[in-house]
Design a protein around this motif. Sequence first.
Motif, PDB file in Angstrom:
ATOM      1  N   TYR A  62       0.836  -1.198   0.000  1.00  0.00           N
ATOM      2  CA  TYR A  62       0.000   0.000   0.000  1.00  0.00           C
ATOM      3  C   TYR A  62       0.874   1.253   0.000  1.00  0.00           C
ATOM      4  CZ  TYR A  62      -3.516  -3.415   1.350  1.00  0.00           C
ATOM      5  OH  TYR A  62      -4.343  -4.508   1.383  1.00  0.00           O
ATOM      6  N   CYS A  63       0.399   2.292  -0.646  1.00  0.00           N
ATOM      7  CA  CYS A  63       1.060   3.603  -0.599  1.00  0.00           C
ATOM      8  C   CYS A  63       0.094   4.565   0.086  1.00  0.00           C
ATOM      9  CB  CYS A  63       1.397   4.082  -2.009  1.00  0.00           C
ATOM     10  SG  CYS A  63       2.632   3.056  -2.831  1.00  0.00           S
ATOM     11  N   ASP A  64       0.313   4.795   1.374  1.00  0.00           N
ATOM     12  CA  ASP A  64      -0.701   5.511   2.151  1.00  0.00           C
ATOM     13  C   ASP A  64      -0.167   6.585   3.086  1.00  0.00           C
ATOM     14  OD1 ASP A  64       0.556   3.862   3.963  1.00  0.00           O
ATOM     15  OD2 ASP A  64      -1.227   2.741   4.551  1.00  0.00           O
ATOM     16  N   GLY A  89       5.297 -10.361  -7.080  1.00  0.00           N
ATOM     17  CA  GLY A  89       3.985 -10.989  -6.996  1.00  0.00           C
ATOM     18  C   GLY A  89       3.107 -10.541  -5.850  1.00  0.00           C
ATOM     19  N   ALA A  90       2.953  -9.224  -5.685  1.00  0.00           N
ATOM     20  CA  ALA A  90       2.088  -8.686  -4.639  1.00  0.00           C
ATOM     21  C   ALA A  90       1.029  -7.779  -5.264  1.00  0.00           C
ATOM     22  CB  ALA A  90       2.907  -7.890  -3.619  1.00  0.00           C
ATOM     23  N   HIS A  91      -0.081  -7.602  -4.570  1.00  0.00           N
ATOM     24  CA  HIS A  91      -1.063  -6.599  -4.949  1.00  0.00           C
ATOM     25  C   HIS A  91      -0.477  -5.217  -4.673  1.00  0.00           C
ATOM     26  CE1 HIS A  91      -4.576  -9.349  -5.424  1.00  0.00           C
ATOM     27  NE2 HIS A  91      -3.863 -10.095  -4.606  1.00  0.00           N
ATOM     28  N   PHE A  92      -0.842  -4.249  -5.511  1.00  0.00           N
ATOM     29  CA  PHE A  92      -0.334  -2.885  -5.343  1.00  0.00           C
ATOM     30  C   PHE A  92      -1.491  -1.908  -5.274  1.00  0.00           C
ATOM     31  CE2 PHE A  92       1.121   1.213  -7.146  1.00  0.00           C
ATOM     32  CZ  PHE A  92       2.094   1.518  -6.193  1.00  0.00           C
ATOM     33  N   SER A  93      -1.526  -1.136  -4.186  1.00  0.00           N
ATOM     34  CA  SER A  93      -2.555  -0.115  -3.994  1.00  0.00           C
ATOM     35  C   SER A  93      -1.933   1.247  -4.246  1.00  0.00           C
ATOM     36  CB  SER A  93      -3.108  -0.194  -2.564  1.00  0.00           C
ATOM     37  OG  SER A  93      -4.109   0.760  -2.355  1.00  0.00           O
ATOM     38  N   ARG A  94      -2.491   1.962  -5.218  1.00  0.00           N
ATOM     39  CA  ARG A  94      -1.918   3.236  -5.639  1.00  0.00           C
ATOM     40  C   ARG A  94      -1.991   4.304  -4.544  1.00  0.00           C
ATOM     41  NH1 ARG A  94      -4.819   3.907 -11.574  1.00  0.00           N
ATOM     42  NH2 ARG A  94      -3.249   2.797 -12.820  1.00  0.00           N
ATOM     43  N   PRO A  95      -1.080   5.293  -4.614  1.00  0.00           N
ATOM     44  CA  PRO A  95      -1.170   6.426  -3.685  1.00  0.00           C
ATOM     45  C   PRO A  95      -2.532   7.099  -3.781  1.00  0.00           C
ATOM     46  CG  PRO A  95       0.894   6.484  -4.915  1.00  0.00           C
ATOM     47  CD  PRO A  95       0.069   5.405  -5.537  1.00  0.00           C
ATOM     48  N   GLY A  96      -3.157   7.332  -2.628  1.00  0.00           N
ATOM     49  CA  GLY A  96      -4.460   7.961  -2.587  1.00  0.00           C
ATOM     50  C   GLY A  96      -5.614   6.981  -2.519  1.00  0.00           C
ATOM     51  N   ASN A  97      -5.327   5.679  -2.716  1.00  0.00           N
ATOM     52  CA  ASN A  97      -6.402   4.689  -2.673  1.00  0.00           C
ATOM     53  C   ASN A  97      -6.864   4.430  -1.248  1.00  0.00           C
ATOM     54  OD1 ASN A  97      -8.180   2.785  -3.858  1.00  0.00           O
ATOM     55  ND2 ASN A  97      -6.798   1.116  -3.268  1.00  0.00           N
ATOM     56  N   ASN A 102      -7.468  -0.045   6.228  1.00  0.00           N
ATOM     57  CA  ASN A 102      -8.830   0.099   5.717  1.00  0.00           C
ATOM     58  C   ASN A 102      -9.014  -0.634   4.396  1.00  0.00           C
ATOM     59  OD1 ASN A 102      -8.041   2.545   7.400  1.00  0.00           O
ATOM     60  ND2 ASN A 102     -10.241   2.786   7.355  1.00  0.00           N
ATOM     61  N   VAL A 103      -8.063  -0.463   3.483  1.00  0.00           N
ATOM     62  CA  VAL A 103      -8.172  -1.114   2.173  1.00  0.00           C
ATOM     63  C   VAL A 103      -8.024  -2.629   2.312  1.00  0.00           C
ATOM     64  CG1 VAL A 103      -7.265  -1.207  -0.179  1.00  0.00           C
ATOM     65  CG2 VAL A 103      -7.300   0.978   1.050  1.00  0.00           C
ATOM     66  N   HIS A 104      -7.156  -3.063   3.203  1.00  0.00           N
ATOM     67  CA  HIS A 104      -6.988  -4.504   3.419  1.00  0.00           C
ATOM     68  C   HIS A 104      -8.256  -5.104   4.016  1.00  0.00           C
ATOM     69  CE1 HIS A 104      -4.028  -7.796   3.377  1.00  0.00           C
ATOM     70  NE2 HIS A 104      -4.743  -8.299   4.361  1.00  0.00           N
ATOM     71  N   LYS A 105      -8.854  -4.395   4.962  1.00  0.00           N
ATOM     72  CA  LYS A 105     -10.108  -4.859   5.563  1.00  0.00           C
ATOM     73  C   LYS A 105     -11.189  -4.987   4.502  1.00  0.00           C
ATOM     74  CE  LYS A 105     -12.555  -1.798   7.745  1.00  0.00           C
ATOM     75  NZ  LYS A 105     -13.006  -0.804   8.742  1.00  0.00           N
ATOM     76  N   GLU A 106     -11.251  -4.025   3.595  1.00  0.00           N
ATOM     77  CA  GLU A 106     -12.286  -4.028   2.560  1.00  0.00           C
ATOM     78  C   GLU A 106     -12.097  -5.149   1.539  1.00  0.00           C
ATOM     79  OE1 GLU A 106     -12.703   0.876   2.651  1.00  0.00           O
ATOM     80  OE2 GLU A 106     -11.649  -0.154   1.025  1.00  0.00           O
TER      81      GLU A 106
END
Length: 660
Positions: A62-64, A89-97, A102-106
């Motif tokens: 995550y970029c948070d 091989g990881a999921h990537f969450s963009r800056p601002g997402n 919170n995003v992991h919980k969702e």
Amino acid sequence: MGQTLTEKILDDHLVEGKLETGEEIGIEIDQVLTQDTTGTMVWLQFEAMDLDEVQTELAAQYCDHQTYQFDFKNTDDHRFLRSAAGTFGAHFSRPGNGICHNVHKENFAAPGKTLLGSDSHTPTPGGLGELAIGAGGIDIAVAMGGGSYYIDMPEVVNVRLEGELPEWATAKDVILELLRRLSVKGGVGKVLEYTGPGIESLSVPERTTITNMGTELGATTSIFPTDEKTEEYLDALGRGDEYVELSPDEDAEYDDEIVVDLSDLEPLIAKPSMPDNVVPVREVAGQSVDQVIIGSCTNGAYEDILPAAKMLEGRTIDRKTDMIVAPGSKQASEMLAREGHVAELMAAGVNFSEATCGACIGIGHVPASDSVSLRTFNRNFEGRSGIEDDSVYLCSPEVATAAALKGEIVDPRDLADELGDLEDPGFELGDRYDTGGEDPDLISPDEAVDDELVKGPNIGDVPLKDTMEADLEGPALLKMGDNITTDHIIPATQDILMYRSNVPKLSEFTLSRVDDSFAERALDADGGFLVAGENYGQGSSREHAALCPMYLGVEGVLAQSFARIHKANLFNFGLIPLTIDEETYEKIEQGDDVEIVDDVAEAVRSGQEEFTVRVNDDWEATAYLDASEREREILADGGKLAHTKKQAQSGGSGATPADD
């Protein structure tokens, strides 16, 4: 004898050891997460161990934290992290997402799974039955490579909830009540497992507010059983098939029990500058308020912001008070926007922020000098907001919104009486949480943009410490008090945070909040020790708080007690954590010459627990090393990275990541 829920999940993932309190255990990790301030070092260490693919069921980057991208250094970090996620091989969450928790919980958190994260608030998903633990970055790298995570088996404490929350009391008040009772040291070495009939009245987001701030108690993690509320929430997320019913056995035995009657709670607030400085709101009512912020990973979800929108409908905030909403995720912002609440909030005078950790770590929305800020965050350590000598209070969204309306701290019950038409907004779940279609801000490994690492000029190598020597001596470089936080050791403000991938530069800021001459003095001394009181290293999981002192030549820390994650990080970077008693602490002075008399390397490897510390060739004291055999080997080898590479070269096991 039956098992607690904690024991059941640990038993299912147990690789080594026995589930006996205080005994070291190794567990298999299902999921890992990291974020942008810790992630660069995680992936550099993953690369340095010659690993080429993530081995856990799921990894997420995550970029948070540093999402405002003040200059190329931040943006380069994010580009490198995207490339690392794609390469390994990881999921990537963009800056601002949104914020990782919170995003992991969702999207990913699931009952019965184990989660290891390089952020201290990783226990958040415990609210839906996931056993989630915060750790240092190199522990994440090893886990991603298939290695076990090692920890001393914690005490399991039964937090029995009874009754139901009365009007205007919230889940935030539950955890503030526990902080009032137990203090920031009260959960050290413990898992808080919630049980009792009171659970039935709490939704999953309310439960995750409580588990999130269990970190402020020093707890290893916090966890709730699963039930219809859990299933309902997962259904709303579109992940109902991941529901698993989990609960302790009826005859489970706990190490301790705490009873909280929810019906007795009232609106509470933590005064500056520690999360356990908790009093009823009415006790500090009338204090003028300059700034109010609703958000962070604690109270930044859709359900946390909605009450504020309801309270502000048709009203405007006080003209001398600024109010900001900082959502925990873009999903929360989008849901509120689609329902019209964002417009209502803006019409009331509220400013909306990007979904980021931001203000919680002093990046953006820094309070004015000599001002009061009310925040729904989890920490109010002095200076954490971005200005020294700040005055930050922690409270629920309802208390924060009431203050914004009144311009001063006010119990919302009293404000409701005063206004006549202000009703308790209650707690309301969204009907559905998927906002329609594929999330463009969350990139799966199958959709990876990059397949090789992209390193900008600010991204350096991982420093290594030499193997421990027989003789350890040097000056007492700095003497500190109790509850020194990782924010004291390595501040997280934007002017410093941008150097997280550049250890030589970042090290210049080490302990600058305590003594701005420390880094220079430490380099000149070429060795030495830190001296501290109780609970040294509390706060975040940032391993830089151990890595930077190591880079400056610090050999170890003499403290009356250590916070769990930071102590592990000291082992991971080859700094010896020795416990001293109060008399020794009082007697030793900054600048004293300190020598550990024993053959330290041999003593560490052999299991020796008592060490003789000689000060100024004048007096001696006994210090203690509480460490497992595995931790001793890591320490003697110069840290976990050196130890892991050594194990891999020799074909041993230890902390070595497993093959496919």
